[in-house]
Design a protein around this motif. Structure first.
Motif, PDB file in Angstrom:
ATOM      1  N   ILE A 190       0.839  -1.203   0.000  1.00 37.98           N
ATOM      2  CA  ILE A 190       0.000   0.000   0.000  1.00 37.98           C
ATOM      3  C   ILE A 190       0.872   1.251   0.000  1.00 37.98           C
ATOM      4  O   ILE A 190       0.611   2.218  -0.732  1.00 37.98           O
ATOM      5  CB  ILE A 190      -0.947   0.020   1.224  1.00 37.98           C
ATOM      6  CG1 ILE A 190      -1.998  -1.090   1.118  1.00 37.98           C
ATOM      7  CG2 ILE A 190      -1.627   1.380   1.355  1.00 37.98           C
ATOM      8  CD1 ILE A 190      -3.020  -0.896   0.041  1.00 37.98           C
ATOM      9  N   LEU A 191       1.929   1.258   0.803  1.00 39.33           N
ATOM     10  CA  LEU A 191       2.811   2.428   0.877  1.00 39.33           C
ATOM     11  C   LEU A 191       3.498   2.719  -0.454  1.00 39.33           C
ATOM     12  O   LEU A 191       3.845   3.870  -0.729  1.00 39.33           O
ATOM     13  CB  LEU A 191       3.862   2.228   1.976  1.00 39.33           C
ATOM     14  CG  LEU A 191       3.386   2.379   3.422  1.00 39.33           C
ATOM     15  CD1 LEU A 191       4.532   2.126   4.396  1.00 39.33           C
ATOM     16  CD2 LEU A 191       2.782   3.754   3.666  1.00 39.33           C
ATOM     17  N   LYS A 192       3.673   1.698  -1.287  1.00 32.66           N
ATOM     18  CA  LYS A 192       4.305   1.902  -2.593  1.00 32.66           C
ATOM     19  C   LYS A 192       3.428   2.717  -3.540  1.00 32.66           C
ATOM     20  O   LYS A 192       3.916   3.238  -4.546  1.00 32.66           O
ATOM     21  CB  LYS A 192       4.647   0.551  -3.225  1.00 32.66           C
ATOM     22  CG  LYS A 192       5.789  -0.167  -2.523  1.00 32.66           C
ATOM     23  CD  LYS A 192       6.142  -1.464  -3.221  1.00 32.66           C
ATOM     24  CE  LYS A 192       7.299  -2.150  -2.500  1.00 32.66           C
ATOM     25  NZ  LYS A 192       7.699  -3.417  -3.136  1.00 32.66           N
ATOM     26  N   LEU A 193       2.133   2.819  -3.245  1.00 35.37           N
ATOM     27  CA  LEU A 193       1.210   3.560  -4.104  1.00 35.37           C
ATOM     28  C   LEU A 193       0.986   4.996  -3.629  1.00 35.37           C
ATOM     29  O   LEU A 193       0.255   5.742  -4.272  1.00 35.37           O
ATOM     30  CB  LEU A 193      -0.150   2.835  -4.160  1.00 35.37           C
ATOM     31  CG  LEU A 193      -0.142   1.382  -4.633  1.00 35.37           C
ATOM     32  CD1 LEU A 193      -1.560   0.830  -4.651  1.00 35.37           C
ATOM     33  CD2 LEU A 193       0.488   1.249  -6.013  1.00 35.37           C
ATOM     34  N   VAL A 194       1.612   5.343  -2.519  1.00 35.28           N
ATOM     35  CA  VAL A 194       1.417   6.681  -1.948  1.00 35.28           C
ATOM     36  C   VAL A 194       2.252   7.704  -2.701  1.00 35.28           C
ATOM     37  O   VAL A 194       3.405   7.450  -3.050  1.00 35.28           O
ATOM     38  CB  VAL A 194       1.794   6.684  -0.450  1.00 35.28           C
ATOM     39  CG1 VAL A 194       1.778   8.092   0.119  1.00 35.28           C
ATOM     40  CG2 VAL A 194       0.848   5.792   0.332  1.00 35.28           C
ATOM     41  N   CYS A 195       1.647   8.867  -2.952  1.00 36.87           N
ATOM     42  CA  CYS A 195       2.387   9.974  -3.565  1.00 36.87           C
ATOM     43  C   CYS A 195       3.214  10.685  -2.491  1.00 36.87           C
ATOM     44  O   CYS A 195       2.739  10.908  -1.389  1.00 36.87           O
ATOM     45  CB  CYS A 195       1.418  10.988  -4.169  1.00 36.87           C
ATOM     46  SG  CYS A 195       0.370  10.322  -5.453  1.00 36.87           S
ATOM     47  N   GLY A 196       4.418  11.038  -2.853  1.00 43.24           N
ATOM     48  CA  GLY A 196       5.228  11.815  -1.931  1.00 43.24           C
ATOM     49  C   GLY A 196       5.995  10.953  -0.935  1.00 43.24           C
ATOM     50  O   GLY A 196       6.149   9.746  -1.094  1.00 43.24           O
ATOM     51  N   GLU A 197       6.450  11.610   0.117  1.00 38.98           N
ATOM     52  CA  GLU A 197       7.324  10.994   1.114  1.00 38.98           C
ATOM     53  C   GLU A 197       6.532  10.160   2.112  1.00 38.98           C
ATOM     54  O   GLU A 197       5.512  10.592   2.633  1.00 38.98           O
ATOM     55  CB  GLU A 197       8.092  12.099   1.863  1.00 38.98           C
ATOM     56  CG  GLU A 197       9.122  11.586   2.839  1.00 38.98           C
ATOM     57  CD  GLU A 197      10.160  10.697   2.180  1.00 38.98           C
ATOM     58  OE1 GLU A 197      10.326   9.558   2.669  1.00 38.98           O
ATOM     59  OE2 GLU A 197      10.783  11.121   1.192  1.00 38.98           O
ATOM     60  N   THR A 198       7.017   8.943   2.351  1.00 39.81           N
ATOM     61  CA  THR A 198       6.352   8.044   3.306  1.00 39.81           C
ATOM     62  C   THR A 198       7.273   7.687   4.477  1.00 39.81           C
ATOM     63  O   THR A 198       6.990   6.756   5.221  1.00 39.81           O
ATOM     64  CB  THR A 198       5.906   6.744   2.608  1.00 39.81           C
ATOM     65  OG1 THR A 198       7.062   6.092   2.049  1.00 39.81           O
ATOM     66  CG2 THR A 198       4.897   7.030   1.510  1.00 39.81           C
ATOM     67  N   PHE A 199       8.361   8.444   4.629  1.00 39.51           N
ATOM     68  CA  PHE A 199       9.351   8.120   5.653  1.00 39.51           C
ATOM     69  C   PHE A 199       8.732   8.090   7.046  1.00 39.51           C
ATOM     70  O   PHE A 199       8.981   7.177   7.833  1.00 39.51           O
ATOM     71  CB  PHE A 199      10.503   9.128   5.614  1.00 39.51           C
ATOM     72  CG  PHE A 199      11.520   8.924   6.702  1.00 39.51           C
ATOM     73  CD1 PHE A 199      12.429   7.864   6.651  1.00 39.51           C
ATOM     74  CD2 PHE A 199      11.559   9.773   7.809  1.00 39.51           C
ATOM     75  CE1 PHE A 199      13.362   7.662   7.661  1.00 39.51           C
ATOM     76  CE2 PHE A 199      12.478   9.577   8.819  1.00 39.51           C
ATOM     77  CZ  PHE A 199      13.376   8.527   8.745  1.00 39.51           C
ATOM     78  N   LEU A 200       7.908   9.098   7.346  1.00 32.96           N
ATOM     79  CA  LEU A 200       7.285   9.171   8.675  1.00 32.96           C
ATOM     80  C   LEU A 200       6.389   7.959   8.930  1.00 32.96           C
ATOM     81  O   LEU A 200       6.385   7.397  10.032  1.00 32.96           O
ATOM     82  CB  LEU A 200       6.467  10.463   8.790  1.00 32.96           C
ATOM     83  CG  LEU A 200       5.794  10.718  10.152  1.00 32.96           C
ATOM     84  CD1 LEU A 200       6.836  10.814  11.259  1.00 32.96           C
ATOM     85  CD2 LEU A 200       4.944  11.983  10.096  1.00 32.96           C
ATOM     86  N   ASN A 201       5.652   7.545   7.896  1.00 34.06           N
ATOM     87  CA  ASN A 201       4.781   6.373   8.046  1.00 34.06           C
ATOM     88  C   ASN A 201       5.589   5.099   8.238  1.00 34.06           C
ATOM     89  O   ASN A 201       5.208   4.219   9.018  1.00 34.06           O
ATOM     90  CB  ASN A 201       3.886   6.227   6.816  1.00 34.06           C
ATOM     91  CG  ASN A 201       2.985   7.432   6.621  1.00 34.06           C
ATOM     92  OD1 ASN A 201       3.350   8.376   5.929  1.00 34.06           O
ATOM     93  ND2 ASN A 201       1.821   7.430   7.251  1.00 34.06           N
ATOM     94  N   GLU A 202       6.705   4.986   7.523  1.00 37.29           N
ATOM     95  CA  GLU A 202       7.562   3.810   7.671  1.00 37.29           C
ATOM     96  C   GLU A 202       8.170   3.753   9.064  1.00 37.29           C
ATOM     97  O   GLU A 202       8.295   2.674   9.650  1.00 37.29           O
ATOM     98  CB  GLU A 202       8.654   3.827   6.597  1.00 37.29           C
ATOM     99  CG  GLU A 202       8.129   3.593   5.188  1.00 37.29           C
ATOM    100  CD  GLU A 202       9.205   3.734   4.137  1.00 37.29           C
ATOM    101  OE1 GLU A 202      10.342   3.284   4.389  1.00 37.29           O
ATOM    102  OE2 GLU A 202       8.916   4.292   3.071  1.00 37.29           O
ATOM    103  N   VAL A 203       8.527   4.928   9.598  1.00 34.57           N
ATOM    104  CA  VAL A 203       9.057   4.990  10.971  1.00 34.57           C
ATOM    105  C   VAL A 203       7.979   4.555  11.963  1.00 34.57           C
ATOM    106  O   VAL A 203       8.249   3.793  12.901  1.00 34.57           O
ATOM    107  CB  VAL A 203       9.552   6.416  11.301  1.00 34.57           C
ATOM    108  CG1 VAL A 203       9.859   6.549  12.787  1.00 34.57           C
ATOM    109  CG2 VAL A 203      10.790   6.757  10.489  1.00 34.57           C
ATOM    110  N   THR A 204       6.743   5.027  11.735  1.00 37.24           N
ATOM    111  CA  THR A 204       5.629   4.647  12.613  1.00 37.24           C
ATOM    112  C   THR A 204       5.398   3.144  12.578  1.00 37.24           C
ATOM    113  O   THR A 204       5.166   2.519  13.621  1.00 37.24           O
ATOM    114  CB  THR A 204       4.331   5.378  12.182  1.00 37.24           C
ATOM    115  OG1 THR A 204       4.575   6.776  12.124  1.00 37.24           O
ATOM    116  CG2 THR A 204       3.205   5.089  13.157  1.00 37.24           C
ATOM    117  N   VAL A 205       5.456   2.558  11.370  1.00 41.61           N
ATOM    118  CA  VAL A 205       5.296   1.102  11.224  1.00 41.61           C
ATOM    119  C   VAL A 205       6.385   0.373  12.000  1.00 41.61           C
ATOM    120  O   VAL A 205       6.117  -0.608  12.704  1.00 41.61           O
ATOM    121  CB  VAL A 205       5.328   0.689   9.742  1.00 41.61           C
ATOM    122  CG1 VAL A 205       5.392  -0.827   9.603  1.00 41.61           C
ATOM    123  CG2 VAL A 205       4.103   1.227   9.010  1.00 41.61           C
ATOM    124  N   CYS A 206       7.617   0.874  11.905  1.00 50.61           N
ATOM    125  CA  CYS A 206       8.739   0.252  12.621  1.00 50.61           C
ATOM    126  C   CYS A 206       8.550   0.360  14.136  1.00 50.61           C
ATOM    127  O   CYS A 206       8.830  -0.594  14.869  1.00 50.61           O
ATOM    128  CB  CYS A 206      10.057   0.896  12.208  1.00 50.61           C
ATOM    129  SG  CYS A 206      10.627   0.435  10.571  1.00 50.61           S
TER     130      CYS A 206
END
Length: 319
Positions: A190-206
Motif C-alpha cells: 500500500i505504501l508503494k502507491l502513496v504519492c510523496g514521502e512516506t518516511f514518517l509512516n515507515e518509521v511509525t510502522v517500525c
C-alpha cells in the motif's frame, strides 16, 4: 515553481478503488490455486474447530495452557477468514477490485489479529514459564481470572494502535497506478502507491512493530531462557524430555510466526521485493495457520488422547 506545483496536482488522481493482482502472474494456474486454497481454508476451519471443541469439553484440558490454546485457534480462524475468502473470490472471478474502505478494513483486521497473536503467544510463553519454573505456585498465579485478563489484553489492547496506523496510511494521497501486487491489503504494498514521502509512516510502522512484535518476542526469549535453564537442572533425562515437550510446540510456532512477521514489517520499503513479500505473506497468513493444528496435536499427548475419546464417542453414537 507554480507550474511545478500545478503539474504535480494534475498528476494526482483520486483513486476510488484498488486492484489486487494476487496470482495473476500465473494465469494458467488460477483454478488449481483456487482448489488448493479452498482445501487449506476448510482444513484450517475444521481442524481448529475440533481442537477448540476438545479443549472446551474435555475435563483434563481445563487448564491455563489449553485456555490460551483455545484462544489461539479461534484467533487463527478469524485471521485466515479475513484474507483467504477474499483471495478465493478473486481467483474465481479473475477480478481483484477492492474499494478503499474494504481495503482499509481488511488491512486493519489483518494487523489487529496478527498483533493479537503476538501478544497471545507471549502470554502462552509466560504460562509455560510459571508451569515449569514455579510449578507449586502455578494454580495460584495462572488462575482463571488472570488467564481471562491476559486473553482480553491480547485481543483488545492492539485496537487503538492498529486503527490509528490504518487511518494514518489511508489518509495519505494515492496517485498513478491503483494496482497492488499482493493477494490482500498489507502495509508494504500500500505504501508503494502513496504519492510523496512516506518516511514518517515507515518509521511509525517500525515503532509499532518494535512495540508489538519485537518487545513481546524478547519477553518470550527471556521466558524460554529461564525455562531451558530450569529444565537442564532436572536430573533425569525422562523428566527433561517431559518438561520440554510441554513447550516445544509453542516454541516452533513462535519461531515460524515471529520470523516471517519481522521480515515483512521491519524490512525497508525499497529493499522489499514484491514477489518475496507475497511468498512471506503466504507463509504467515496461510501456511502457519495450516501447520499449527498439526504441530500442537502431534506433539501433545493430552490432545491426542482427548481426540481419540471424541472419535470413540462419535463411533459409539453412530452404532
Amino acid at each position: 515553481m507554480e507550474n511545478k506545483v500545478e503539474k504535480e496536482k494534475s498528476n494526482m488522481t483520486t483513486i476510488a478503488e484498488f486492484v489486487l493482482l494476487g496470482f495473476s502472474d500465473i494465469p494458467n494456474s488460477q483454478w488449481i490455486l483456487f482448489g488448493i486454497f479452498l482445501v487449506i481454508y476448510l482444513t484450517i476451519l475444521m481442524c481448529n474447530s475440533i481442537i477448540i471443541l476438545i479443549t472446551r469439553i474435555d475435563p483434563v484440558l481445563q487448564t491455563a495452557m489449553y485456555f490460551f490454546l483455545n484462544n489461539l485457534f479461534f484467533l487463527e480462524i478469524c485471521y485466515v477468514t479475513v484474507t483467504i475468502p477474499r483471495m478465493l473470490m478473486d481467483l474465481l472471478t479473475q477480478k481483484g477490485n477492492i474499494s478503499l474502505v474494504a481495503c482499509a478494513t481488511q488491512m486493519c483486521f489483518v494487523l489487529m489479529f496478527g498483533v493479537s497473536e503476538c501478544l497471545l503467544l507471549t502470554a502462552m510463553a509466560y504460562d509455560r514459564y510459571v508451569a515449569i519454573c514455579n510449578p507449586l505456585h502455578y494454580p495460584v498465579v495462572m488462575n482463571h481470572k488472570v488467564c481471562v485478563q491476559l486473553a482480553i489484553a491480547a485481543w483488545v489492547s492492539t485496537a487503538p494502535a492498529v486503527i490509528g496506523e490504518t487511518y494514518q496510511i489511508f489518509s495519505l494521497p494515492f496517485c498513478g497506478s491503483n494496482t497492488i501486487n499482493h493477494f490482500f491489503c498489507d502495509i508494504p504494498p500500500i505504501l508503494k502507491l502513496v504519492c510523496g514521502e512516506t518516511f514518517l509512516n515507515e518509521v511509525t510502522v517500525c515503532v509499532v512493530t518494535v512495540v508489538y512484535i519485537i518487545v513481546p518476542f524478547l519477553l518470550i526469549i527471556i521466558s524460554y531462557g529461564k525455562i531451558i535453564a530450569n529444565i537442564l537442572k532436572i536430573s533425569s533425562a525422562r523428566g527433561r524430555a517431559k518438561a520440554f515437550s510441554t513447550c516445544s510446540s509453542h516454541l516452533i510456532v513462535v519461531v515460524l510466526f515471529y520470523g516471517t512477521a519481522t521480515i515483512t514489517y521491519l524490512q525497508p520499503k525499497p529493499h522489499q521485493s514484491e514477489g518475496t513479500g507475497k511468498v512471506i505473506s503466504l507463509f504467515y497468513t496461510v501456511l502457519i495457520p495450516t501447520l499449527n493444528p498439526i504441530i500442537y496435536t502431534l506433539r501433545n499427548k493430552d490432545i491426542m488422547v482427548a481426540l481419540r475419546k471424541l472419535l470413540s464417542y462419535y463411533d459409539d453414537a453412530k452404532t
